[in-house]
Design a protein around this motif. Structure first.
Motif, PDB file in Angstrom:
ATOM      1  N   UNK A  47       0.813  -1.213   0.000  1.00 23.07           N
ATOM      2  CA  UNK A  47       0.000   0.000   0.000  1.00 23.07           C
ATOM      3  C   UNK A  47       0.844   1.258   0.000  1.00 23.07           C
ATOM      4  N   UNK A  48       1.884   1.266   0.823  1.00 23.19           N
ATOM      5  CA  UNK A  48       2.736   2.453   0.873  1.00 23.19           C
ATOM      6  C   UNK A  48       3.520   2.637  -0.416  1.00 23.19           C
ATOM      7  N   UNK A  49       3.942   1.552  -1.004  1.00 25.85           N
ATOM      8  CA  UNK A  49       4.643   1.659  -2.298  1.00 25.85           C
ATOM      9  C   UNK A  49       3.678   2.154  -3.368  1.00 25.85           C
ATOM     10  N   UNK A  50       2.423   1.692  -3.329  1.00 28.20           N
ATOM     11  CA  UNK A  50       1.434   2.173  -4.290  1.00 28.20           C
ATOM     12  C   UNK A  50       1.097   3.647  -4.057  1.00 28.20           C
ATOM     13  N   UNK A  51       1.103   4.086  -2.817  1.00 28.22           N
ATOM     14  CA  UNK A  51       0.888   5.507  -2.527  1.00 28.22           C
ATOM     15  C   UNK A  51       2.023   6.331  -3.145  1.00 28.22           C
ATOM     16  N   UNK A  52       3.246   5.857  -3.006  1.00 25.32           N
ATOM     17  CA  UNK A  52       4.397   6.541  -3.601  1.00 25.32           C
ATOM     18  C   UNK A  52       4.247   6.665  -5.112  1.00 25.32           C
ATOM     19  N   UNK A  53       3.937   5.548  -5.756  1.00 29.68           N
ATOM     20  CA  UNK A  53       3.852   5.583  -7.218  1.00 29.68           C
ATOM     21  C   UNK A  53       2.607   6.344  -7.661  1.00 29.68           C
ATOM     22  N   UNK A  54       1.541   6.289  -6.871  1.00 26.50           N
ATOM     23  CA  UNK A  54       0.333   7.047  -7.191  1.00 26.50           C
ATOM     24  C   UNK A  54       0.658   8.538  -7.201  1.00 26.50           C
ATOM     25  N   UNK A  55       1.381   9.007  -6.200  1.00 25.55           N
ATOM     26  CA  UNK A  55       1.776  10.417  -6.145  1.00 25.55           C
ATOM     27  C   UNK A  55       2.652  10.771  -7.347  1.00 25.55           C
ATOM     28  N   UNK A  56       3.572   9.882  -7.697  1.00 19.83           N
ATOM     29  CA  UNK A  56       4.441  10.117  -8.855  1.00 19.83           C
ATOM     30  C   UNK A  56       3.628  10.174 -10.142  1.00 19.83           C
ATOM     31  N   UNK A  57       2.677   9.266 -10.297  1.00 17.13           N
ATOM     32  CA  UNK A  57       1.834   9.249 -11.493  1.00 17.13           C
ATOM     33  C   UNK A  57       0.973  10.508 -11.583  1.00 17.13           C
ATOM     34  N   UNK A  58       0.427  10.948 -10.452  1.00 25.62           N
ATOM     35  CA  UNK A  58      -0.392  12.156 -10.445  1.00 25.62           C
ATOM     36  C   UNK A  58       0.459  13.370 -10.818  1.00 25.62           C
ATOM     37  N   UNK A  59       1.659  13.461 -10.252  1.00 25.57           N
ATOM     38  CA  UNK A  59       2.561  14.567 -10.573  1.00 25.57           C
ATOM     39  C   UNK A  59       2.945  14.535 -12.048  1.00 25.57           C
ATOM     40  N   UNK A  60       3.207  13.352 -12.546  1.00 24.66           N
ATOM     41  CA  UNK A  60       3.578  13.203 -13.954  1.00 24.66           C
ATOM     42  C   UNK A  60       2.429  13.621 -14.863  1.00 24.66           C
ATOM     43  N   UNK A  61       1.206  13.251 -14.507  1.00 24.22           N
ATOM     44  CA  UNK A  61       0.043  13.627 -15.311  1.00 24.22           C
ATOM     45  C   UNK A  61      -0.132  15.146 -15.350  1.00 24.22           C
ATOM     46  N   UNK A  62       0.034  15.797 -14.215  1.00 25.44           N
ATOM     47  CA  UNK A  62      -0.091  17.258 -14.159  1.00 25.44           C
ATOM     48  C   UNK A  62       1.012  17.902 -14.988  1.00 25.44           C
ATOM     49  N   UNK A  63       2.231  17.419 -14.843  1.00 24.80           N
ATOM     50  CA  UNK A  63       3.355  17.964 -15.600  1.00 24.80           C
ATOM     51  C   UNK A  63       3.140  17.774 -17.102  1.00 24.80           C
ATOM     52  N   UNK A  64       2.664  16.606 -17.496  1.00 17.02           N
ATOM     53  CA  UNK A  64       2.422  16.341 -18.915  1.00 17.02           C
ATOM     54  C   UNK A  64       1.297  17.232 -19.450  1.00 17.02           C
ATOM     55  N   UNK A  65       0.227  17.377 -18.682  1.00 15.67           N
ATOM     56  CA  UNK A  65      -0.891  18.234 -19.109  1.00 15.67           C
ATOM     57  C   UNK A  65      -0.456  19.681 -19.291  1.00 15.67           C
ATOM     58  N   UNK A  66       0.449  20.133 -18.437  1.00 17.86           N
ATOM     59  CA  UNK A  66       0.921  21.528 -18.481  1.00 17.86           C
ATOM     60  C   UNK A  66       2.172  21.684 -19.353  1.00 17.86           C
ATOM     61  N   UNK A  67       2.615  20.606 -19.984  1.00 17.19           N
ATOM     62  CA  UNK A  67       3.836  20.612 -20.800  1.00 17.19           C
ATOM     63  C   UNK A  67       5.029  21.163 -20.032  1.00 17.19           C
ATOM     64  N   UNK A  68       5.173  20.690 -18.784  1.00 16.58           N
ATOM     65  CA  UNK A  68       6.254  21.116 -17.909  1.00 16.58           C
ATOM     66  C   UNK A  68       7.464  20.213 -18.138  1.00 16.58           C
TER      67      UNK A  68
END
Length: 166
Positions: A47-68
């Motif tokens: 669960x904690x490892x999935x929380x880590x990767x979930x946060x990374x995936x969410x950050x990546x999605x925001x960065x990709x959407x904003x072309x950061x």
């Protein structure tokens, strides 16, 4: 040579890795999270490892959407990442990821996330529950920082001050 896409993922993964150690500076938060994971039937380590990767995936999605780019990642608002954790569908978070990952832990964690996302049923419910934990952890970090709009760079600075690995 490392591509900007790979460097961006590295920054996102780093955000995921420092998230729980920063939140856990108040030990009762870790205990509460462990209780939640137990209640939901999710192994604590997984669960904690999935929380880590979930946060990374969410950050990546925001960065990709904003072309950061990776160089601009530190300016990304933590609130936007929190919104993406609960506002985007699981499979949307998987879009645009690098083809390969430098860290084998990322390969495994993204694979488990992908499996949960495509399996549906109880697995989807678990991802929903984990998304709430990610949002909560990011909100906690935002509340603990005296600035009005906390950025990923602010989180990285706190992690460095706390002596967490870079």
């Amino acid at each position: 040579m490392t591509s900007d896409r790979d460097m961006l993922w590295h920054r996102c993964a780093h955000l995921g890795r420092v998230l729980l150690p920063l939140v856990d500076q108040e030990p009762w938060r870790r205990d509460r999270r462990h209780e939640n994971l137990q209640t939901w039937g999710i192994d604590t380590v997984e669960g904690e490892r999935l929380i880590e990767v979930f946060a990374a995936l969410a950050a990546h999605a925001v960065a990709a959407d904003a072309s950061v780019s990776a160089a601009e990642f530190d300016a990304l608002r933590v609130s936007a990442v929190a919104d993406a954790a609960t506002g985007k569908r699981d499979i949307e978070l998987l879009a645009g990821l690098p083809d390969t990952f430098a860290d084998s832990r990322d390969v495994q964690a993204v694979g488990v996330f992908r499996l949960y996302a495509y399996t549906g049923g109880q697995s989807s419910r678990r991802l929903f529950q984990l998304s709430r934990e990610v949002r909560h952890a990011l909100a906690v970090l935002g509340e603990q920082t005296p600035m009005p709009s906390v950025t990923c760079g602010d989180i990285f600075r706190r992690a460095a001050e706390a002596g967490l690995p870079q």
